[in-house]
Design a protein around this motif. Structure first.
Motif, PDB file in Angstrom:
ATOM      1  N   GLY A   1       0.825  -1.206   0.000  1.00 12.24           N
ATOM      2  CA  GLY A   1       0.000   0.000   0.000  1.00 12.24           C
ATOM      3  C   GLY A   1       0.854   1.249   0.000  1.00 12.24           C
ATOM      4  N   ALA A   2       0.306   2.322  -0.548  1.00  9.38           N
ATOM      5  CA  ALA A   2       1.046   3.579  -0.610  1.00  9.38           C
ATOM      6  C   ALA A   2       0.119   4.757  -0.288  1.00  9.38           C
ATOM      7  CB  ALA A   2       1.676   3.752  -1.988  1.00  9.38           C
ATOM      8  N   GLY A   3      -0.952   4.484   0.456  1.00  7.32           N
ATOM      9  CA  GLY A   3      -1.881   5.538   0.861  1.00  7.32           C
ATOM     10  C   GLY A   3      -1.509   6.092   2.227  1.00  7.32           C
TER      11      GLY A   3
ATOM     12  N   ALA B   1     -11.139  -7.800   0.144  1.00 11.53           N
ATOM     13  CA  ALA B   1     -10.157  -8.182  -0.882  1.00 11.53           C
ATOM     14  C   ALA B   1      -8.775  -8.298  -0.247  1.00 11.53           C
ATOM     15  CB  ALA B   1     -10.134  -7.130  -1.985  1.00 11.53           C
ATOM     16  N   THR B   2      -7.829  -8.774  -1.029  1.00  8.96           N
ATOM     17  CA  THR B   2      -6.442  -8.802  -0.546  1.00  8.96           C
ATOM     18  C   THR B   2      -5.503  -8.459  -1.690  1.00  8.96           C
ATOM     19  OG1 THR B   2      -4.699 -10.136   0.468  1.00  8.96           O
ATOM     20  CG2 THR B   2      -6.238 -11.303  -0.962  1.00  8.96           C
ATOM     21  N   PRO B   3      -4.416  -7.746  -1.403  1.00 12.53           N
ATOM     22  CA  PRO B   3      -3.404  -7.572  -2.434  1.00 12.53           C
ATOM     23  C   PRO B   3      -2.835  -8.949  -2.785  1.00 12.53           C
ATOM     24  CG  PRO B   3      -2.786  -6.418  -0.399  1.00 12.53           C
ATOM     25  CD  PRO B   3      -4.047  -7.140  -0.126  1.00 12.53           C
ATOM     26  N   ALA B   4      -2.574  -9.192  -4.064  1.00 12.90           N
ATOM     27  CA  ALA B   4      -2.109 -10.509  -4.508  1.00 12.90           C
ATOM     28  C   ALA B   4      -0.617 -10.658  -4.218  1.00 12.90           C
ATOM     29  CB  ALA B   4      -2.386 -10.674  -5.989  1.00 12.90           C
TER      30      ALA B   4
ATOM     31  N   SER C   1      -6.139  -0.683   1.988  1.00 20.62           N
ATOM     32  CA  SER C   1      -7.493  -0.706   2.543  1.00 20.62           C
ATOM     33  C   SER C   1      -8.270  -1.899   1.989  1.00 20.62           C
ATOM     34  CB  SER C   1      -8.206   0.604   2.201  1.00 20.62           C
ATOM     35  OG  SER C   1      -8.124   0.847   0.810  1.00 20.62           O
ATOM     36  N   ALA C   2      -7.550  -2.849   1.370  1.00 17.42           N
ATOM     37  CA  ALA C   2      -8.230  -3.965   0.704  1.00 17.42           C
ATOM     38  C   ALA C   2      -9.099  -4.785   1.662  1.00 17.42           C
ATOM     39  CB  ALA C   2      -7.201  -4.871   0.026  1.00 17.42           C
ATOM     40  N   SER C   3      -8.608  -5.026   2.886  1.00 16.78           N
ATOM     41  CA  SER C   3      -9.364  -5.871   3.825  1.00 16.78           C
ATOM     42  C   SER C   3     -10.756  -5.311   4.098  1.00 16.78           C
ATOM     43  CB  SER C   3      -8.628  -5.994   5.157  1.00 16.78           C
ATOM     44  OG  SER C   3      -7.384  -6.620   4.962  1.00 16.78           O
TER      45      SER C   3
ATOM     46  N   ALA D   1       5.215  -1.823  -1.833  1.00 20.92           N
ATOM     47  CA  ALA D   1       4.603  -2.388  -3.041  1.00 20.92           C
ATOM     48  C   ALA D   1       3.176  -1.882  -3.143  1.00 20.92           C
ATOM     49  CB  ALA D   1       4.604  -3.914  -2.967  1.00 20.92           C
ATOM     50  N   ASN D   2       2.836  -1.385  -4.309  1.00 21.75           N
ATOM     51  CA  ASN D   2       1.477  -0.863  -4.473  1.00 21.75           C
ATOM     52  C   ASN D   2       0.891  -1.277  -5.812  1.00 21.75           C
ATOM     53  OD1 ASN D   2      -0.611   0.663  -3.187  1.00 21.75           O
ATOM     54  ND2 ASN D   2      -0.344   2.221  -4.780  1.00 21.75           N
ATOM     55  N   ARG D   3      -0.440  -1.463  -5.808  1.00 20.75           N
ATOM     56  CA  ARG D   3      -1.162  -1.811  -7.037  1.00 20.75           C
ATOM     57  C   ARG D   3      -0.853  -0.778  -8.125  1.00 20.75           C
ATOM     58  NH1 ARG D   3      -7.473  -2.073  -6.040  1.00 20.75           N
ATOM     59  NH2 ARG D   3      -7.067   0.130  -5.659  1.00 20.75           N
ATOM     60  N   THR D   4      -0.953   0.503  -7.734  1.00 22.17           N
ATOM     61  CA  THR D   4      -0.585   1.588  -8.649  1.00 22.17           C
ATOM     62  C   THR D   4       0.870   1.941  -8.368  1.00 22.17           C
ATOM     63  OG1 THR D   4      -2.855   2.379  -8.400  1.00 22.17           O
ATOM     64  CG2 THR D   4      -1.289   3.878  -9.474  1.00 22.17           C
ATOM     65  N   ALA D   5       1.759   1.452  -9.222  1.00 21.14           N
ATOM     66  CA  ALA D   5       3.192   1.559  -8.925  1.00 21.14           C
ATOM     67  C   ALA D   5       3.649   3.000  -8.724  1.00 21.14           C
ATOM     68  CB  ALA D   5       3.991   0.901 -10.042  1.00 21.14           C
TER      69      ALA D   5
END
Ligand code: ATR
Length: 279
Positions: free
Chosen positions: A129-131, A201-204, A195-197, A152-156
């Motif tokens: 996460g990067a928020g 959801a979960t980050p892969a 904030s996936a939980s 590590a973030n979904r949006t690099a």
């Protein structure tokens, strides 16, 4: 007159802070009262609530979502932890003005090291996460001696921007895209600050990201085994933790700053803990 403190945010009904600070006050014999204030969704309402509380003689506030950035903006002086996080979760009202701190990062480091027995020195740490939640913990973790701290973030691009912004010389920070984690090696501590939980959801995270003997920690609390913790368990991780310890420790840091007395946290952590593994 009894000294007054409160937590302010929106929504606030779910906040555990009044319970936690109430227990700390009782255990340390401090004559204080701690309330919850719902200031509504706007920054103007937040600022008015802070002003009113201070004018009524209040001595300090905890600030929760979504006003941690606004709290830093209205402070006259901010500690390094708040400046580097770009957000404040604790305000103290003094004759000189409003002072701000951010105790989230130091609370997490204390939970990991003092409560969970993790040695951060020389270890590889992964923050997902990067928020806002990630922003508050990255530097305190890196400063606790991690050999590598990878965001590590979904949006690099957000991970790259965060690391770039937080990278004072010498700290071993790196950014990767979540999709590229497979090539980033294994980590001793993996922290889910996304904030996936909250949306189930979960980050892969690839199984290979968890080193032998790793600890996985989800910063959400009171939700039992989150999808991220289930993923870590299925990858063979045996040490699982949620954000309860961090929540109590960040409160203890704030309490100690306000009152000059550090409360014991064990009984309060135990009281708030929801078992991670059912049955
Ligand atoms: P917060 O203040 O809780 O950190 P935020 O600033 O909105 O909230 O940031 C949410 C973080 O969770 C982001 O890092 C987000 O990734 P993106 O930047 O790519 O949006 C991450 N996040 C949320 N849901 C996710 C999911 N299902 N998988 C992976 N990452 C997720």
């Amino acid at each position: 007159m009894t000294d007054r403190y409160a937590v302010v945010g929106h929504p606030i009904a779910h906040s555990k802070s009044p319970l936690i600070h109430g227990l700390f006050a009782k255990a340390t014999g401090q004559d204080m009262r701690y309330d919850a204030i719902d200031c509504g969704p706007d920054e103007a309402g937040f600022r008015a609530a802070v002003r009113d509380f201070r004018e009524a003689g209040g001595l300090g506030l905890n600030v929760t979502l979504p006003f941690k950035l606004a709290a830093l903006r209205l402070a006259d002086a901010a500690s390094e932890d708040a400046r580097l996080a770009g957000a404040a979760n604790t305000l103290s009202f003094t004759q000189e003005g409003i002072r701000a701190r951010n105790t989230d990062g130091s609370g997490l480091v204390r939970d990991l090291t003092a409560n969970l027995g993790v040695v951060l020195d020389g270890r590889r740490v992964l923050v997902l996460g990067a928020g806002g939640a990630a922003r508050g913990i990255v530097l305190p973790l890196a400063r606790a001696g991690a050999a590598a701290l990878v965001v590590a973030n979904r949006t690099a691009t957000r991970a790259v921007a965060l690391v770039h912004e937080l990278a004072p010389a010498g700290l071993p920070l790196q950014a990767v895209a979540l999709d590229d984690l497979a090539g980033a090696g294994a980590f001793d501590v993996v922290i889910n600050a996304t904030s996936a939980s909250l949306s189930g959801a979960t980050p892969a995270v690839p199984q290979a990201a968890f080193a032998a003997g790793a600890l996985a920690c989800d910063l959400v609390y009171g939700q039992g085994l989150t999808p991220f913790l289930a993923l870590a368990r299925d990858a063979g991780v045996q040490q699982l933790a949620d954000g309860t310890g961090m929540l109590v420790e960040q409160a203890a840091e704030a309490f100690a700053w306000w009152r000059g007395v550090r409360p014991e946290t064990a009984a309060v952590r135990q009281r708030l803990t929801v078992p991670l593994l059912a049955g």
